[in-house]
Design a protein around this motif. Structure first.
Motif, PDB file in Angstrom:
ATOM      1  N   HIS A 179       0.845  -1.202   0.000  1.00  0.00           N
ATOM      2  CA  HIS A 179       0.000   0.000   0.000  1.00  0.00           C
ATOM      3  C   HIS A 179       0.883   1.256   0.000  1.00  0.00           C
ATOM      4  O   HIS A 179       0.601   2.225  -0.711  1.00  0.00           O
ATOM      5  N   ILE A 180       1.950   1.211   0.811  1.00  0.00           N
ATOM      6  CA  ILE A 180       2.807   2.400   0.919  1.00  0.00           C
ATOM      7  C   ILE A 180       3.510   2.691  -0.409  1.00  0.00           C
ATOM      8  O   ILE A 180       3.643   3.847  -0.813  1.00  0.00           O
ATOM      9  N   ASP A 181       3.895   1.623  -1.106  1.00  0.00           N
ATOM     10  CA  ASP A 181       4.499   1.794  -2.435  1.00  0.00           C
ATOM     11  C   ASP A 181       3.534   2.544  -3.359  1.00  0.00           C
ATOM     12  O   ASP A 181       3.922   3.485  -4.059  1.00  0.00           O
ATOM     13  N   ILE A 182       2.257   2.165  -3.325  1.00  0.00           N
ATOM     14  CA  ILE A 182       1.256   2.813  -4.188  1.00  0.00           C
ATOM     15  C   ILE A 182       1.020   4.262  -3.728  1.00  0.00           C
ATOM     16  O   ILE A 182       0.875   5.170  -4.554  1.00  0.00           O
ATOM     17  N   ILE A 183       1.033   4.482  -2.425  1.00  0.00           N
ATOM     18  CA  ILE A 183       0.862   5.851  -1.891  1.00  0.00           C
ATOM     19  C   ILE A 183       1.993   6.762  -2.397  1.00  0.00           C
ATOM     20  O   ILE A 183       1.754   7.864  -2.879  1.00  0.00           O
ATOM     21  N   MET A 184       3.225   6.264  -2.332  1.00  0.00           N
ATOM     22  CA  MET A 184       4.382   7.074  -2.783  1.00  0.00           C
ATOM     23  C   MET A 184       4.279   7.393  -4.273  1.00  0.00           C
ATOM     24  O   MET A 184       4.564   8.508  -4.694  1.00  0.00           O
ATOM     25  N   LEU A 219      -2.887   3.110  12.289  1.00  0.00           N
ATOM     26  CA  LEU A 219      -1.713   2.435  11.714  1.00  0.00           C
ATOM     27  C   LEU A 219      -1.292   3.085  10.392  1.00  0.00           C
ATOM     28  O   LEU A 219      -0.100   3.234  10.117  1.00  0.00           O
ATOM     29  N   ALA A 220      -2.276   3.493   9.595  1.00  0.00           N
ATOM     30  CA  ALA A 220      -1.949   4.151   8.316  1.00  0.00           C
ATOM     31  C   ALA A 220      -1.321   5.521   8.580  1.00  0.00           C
ATOM     32  O   ALA A 220      -0.370   5.918   7.887  1.00  0.00           O
ATOM     33  N   CYS A 221      -1.806   6.241   9.614  1.00  0.00           N
ATOM     34  CA  CYS A 221      -1.235   7.554   9.957  1.00  0.00           C
ATOM     35  C   CYS A 221       0.211   7.390  10.432  1.00  0.00           C
ATOM     36  O   CYS A 221       1.100   8.134  10.019  1.00  0.00           O
ATOM     37  N   LEU A 222       0.445   6.387  11.282  1.00  0.00           N
ATOM     38  CA  LEU A 222       1.810   6.158  11.784  1.00  0.00           C
ATOM     39  C   LEU A 222       2.761   5.825  10.635  1.00  0.00           C
ATOM     40  O   LEU A 222       3.892   6.302  10.591  1.00  0.00           O
ATOM     41  N   ALA A 223       2.268   5.033   9.692  1.00  0.00           N
ATOM     42  CA  ALA A 223       3.120   4.584   8.576  1.00  0.00           C
ATOM     43  C   ALA A 223       3.430   5.704   7.586  1.00  0.00           C
ATOM     44  O   ALA A 223       4.381   5.596   6.816  1.00  0.00           O
ATOM     45  N   THR A 224       2.625   6.763   7.606  1.00  0.00           N
ATOM     46  CA  THR A 224       2.811   7.834   6.612  1.00  0.00           C
ATOM     47  C   THR A 224       3.132   9.172   7.281  1.00  0.00           C
ATOM     48  O   THR A 224       3.021  10.219   6.649  1.00  0.00           O
ATOM     49  N   ILE A 226      -0.973  14.544   2.292  1.00  0.00           N
ATOM     50  CA  ILE A 226      -1.745  13.304   2.387  1.00  0.00           C
ATOM     51  C   ILE A 226      -2.730  13.416   3.557  1.00  0.00           C
ATOM     52  O   ILE A 226      -2.392  13.974   4.605  1.00  0.00           O
ATOM     53  N   THR A 227      -3.940  12.935   3.348  1.00  0.00           N
ATOM     54  CA  THR A 227      -4.941  12.881   4.416  1.00  0.00           C
ATOM     55  C   THR A 227      -5.445  11.451   4.506  1.00  0.00           C
ATOM     56  O   THR A 227      -5.774  10.849   3.474  1.00  0.00           O
ATOM     57  N   ILE A 228      -5.459  10.920   5.730  1.00  0.00           N
ATOM     58  CA  ILE A 228      -5.978   9.573   5.931  1.00  0.00           C
ATOM     59  C   ILE A 228      -7.306   9.713   6.654  1.00  0.00           C
ATOM     60  O   ILE A 228      -7.356  10.334   7.715  1.00  0.00           O
ATOM     61  N   VAL A 271       5.624  -5.177   6.372  1.00  0.00           N
ATOM     62  CA  VAL A 271       4.724  -4.125   6.873  1.00  0.00           C
ATOM     63  C   VAL A 271       5.519  -3.099   7.692  1.00  0.00           C
ATOM     64  O   VAL A 271       6.605  -3.414   8.186  1.00  0.00           O
ATOM     65  N   PRO A 272       4.968  -1.880   7.873  1.00  0.00           N
ATOM     66  CA  PRO A 272       5.643  -0.904   8.735  1.00  0.00           C
ATOM     67  C   PRO A 272       5.801  -1.469  10.147  1.00  0.00           C
ATOM     68  O   PRO A 272       4.997  -2.314  10.567  1.00  0.00           O
ATOM     69  N   SER A 273       6.821  -0.979  10.892  1.00  0.00           N
ATOM     70  CA  SER A 273       7.135  -1.589  12.190  1.00  0.00           C
ATOM     71  C   SER A 273       5.961  -1.531  13.190  1.00  0.00           C
ATOM     72  O   SER A 273       5.744  -2.485  13.938  1.00  0.00           O
ATOM     73  N   ASP A 274       5.206  -0.426  13.178  1.00  0.00           N
ATOM     74  CA  ASP A 274       4.062  -0.353  14.107  1.00  0.00           C
ATOM     75  C   ASP A 274       3.017  -1.427  13.794  1.00  0.00           C
ATOM     76  O   ASP A 274       2.376  -1.960  14.695  1.00  0.00           O
TER      77      ASP A 274
END
Ligand code: ADP
Length: 162
Positions: free
Chosen positions: A17-22, A53-58, A64-66, A145-148
Motif C-alpha cells: 500500500h505504501i508503495d502505491i501511496i508514494m 496504523l496508516a497515519c503512523l506509517a505515513t 496526504i490525508t488519511i 509491513v511498517p514496524s508499528d
C-alpha cells in the motif's frame, strides 16, 4: 490542484500500500487515503486502528490525508472534488475484480477516472490477508509491513502464556 483518492480496506496497511501511496503522491498535489469503515472483507482491525496504523506509517509524508469513509467511492471522490481513484494492480488475479469496479464506477460517474498503479515487483505478491495469516502462525512479518503494524500484529496474535 490535482487531488487523488486511494480507497481500500487497509486491514492492515502493508509496504505494498505504501508503495502505491508514494507513487500516487508523485502524480498529485494532494492524496486522500480513504479507509472503508465496512468492507466485504470483514476486517480484523477496527476502523480507528486501521486509520491509526496508516497515519503512523505515513507520518513523514506531506500532502496526504488519511480518513474513514462509508458508502460509494465515487461519492467520496465527488465530495473531495478529486480527479481520480487510484487502485493498485498486483497480478492478473486483481484484474477481473478491479475492471468490474472501475466500469461500475464509470457508469455511476462518467467523469471520474480510475488509475491503476503497479507496485515494485517485491510487493506484487503482498496482501493484507497473507500477512495476517503469517502473523497467526507467529511468523516474522517485519519486512512486509511498517514496524508499528508488525508490533500490533504480534500483540494481537501473541499466545497467552500457559
Ligand atoms: P480493498 O478491499 O479495496 O481491495 P485493500 O486494502 O485490500 O482493499 O486494497 C486497497 C488497494 O490497494 C487495492 O487497489 C489493492 O489492489 C491495493 N493493494 C493492496 N496490496 C497491494 C500491493 N502489495 N501492491 C500494490 N497494490 C496493493
Amino acid at each position: 490542484m490535482k487531488t487523488l483518492v486511494f480507497p481500500g480496506t487497509f486491514d492492515p496497511i502493508t509496504n505494498g500500500h505504501i508503495d502505491i501511496i508514494m507513487r500516487s503522491l508523485r502524480l498529485c498535489d494532494h492524496l486522500y487515503v480513504a479507509i472503508a469503515k465496512s468492507s466485504r472483507k470483514q476486517p480484523i482491525f477496527p476502523i480507528e486502528e486501521r486509520i491509526e496504523l496508516a497515519c503512523l506509517a505515513t507520518k513523514k509524508l506531506t500532502n496526504i490525508t488519511i480518513e474513514a469513509f462509508d458508502g460509494l467511492v465515487v461519492s467520496y471522490v465527488e465530495q473531495k472534488e478529486a480527479h481520480a481513484v487510484i487502485r493498485g494492480l498486483r497480478a492478473s488475479s486483481d484484474f477481473e475484480y478491479e475492471l468490474q469496479m472501475a466500469m461500475i464506477n464509470r457508469k455511476i460517474h462518467p467523469d471520474i477516472e480510475t488509475l491503476f498503479l503497479i507496485p515494485n515487483e517485491e510487493y506484487s505478491y503482498l496482501t493484507s490477508s497473507s500477512i495476517k495469516e503469517l502473523a497467526t502462525f507467529g511468523a516474522d512479518v517485519k519486512r512486509f509491513v511498517p514496524s508499528d503494524v508488525a508490533d500490533r500484529l504480534l500483540e494481537r496474535y501473541k499466545k497467552t502464556p500457559s
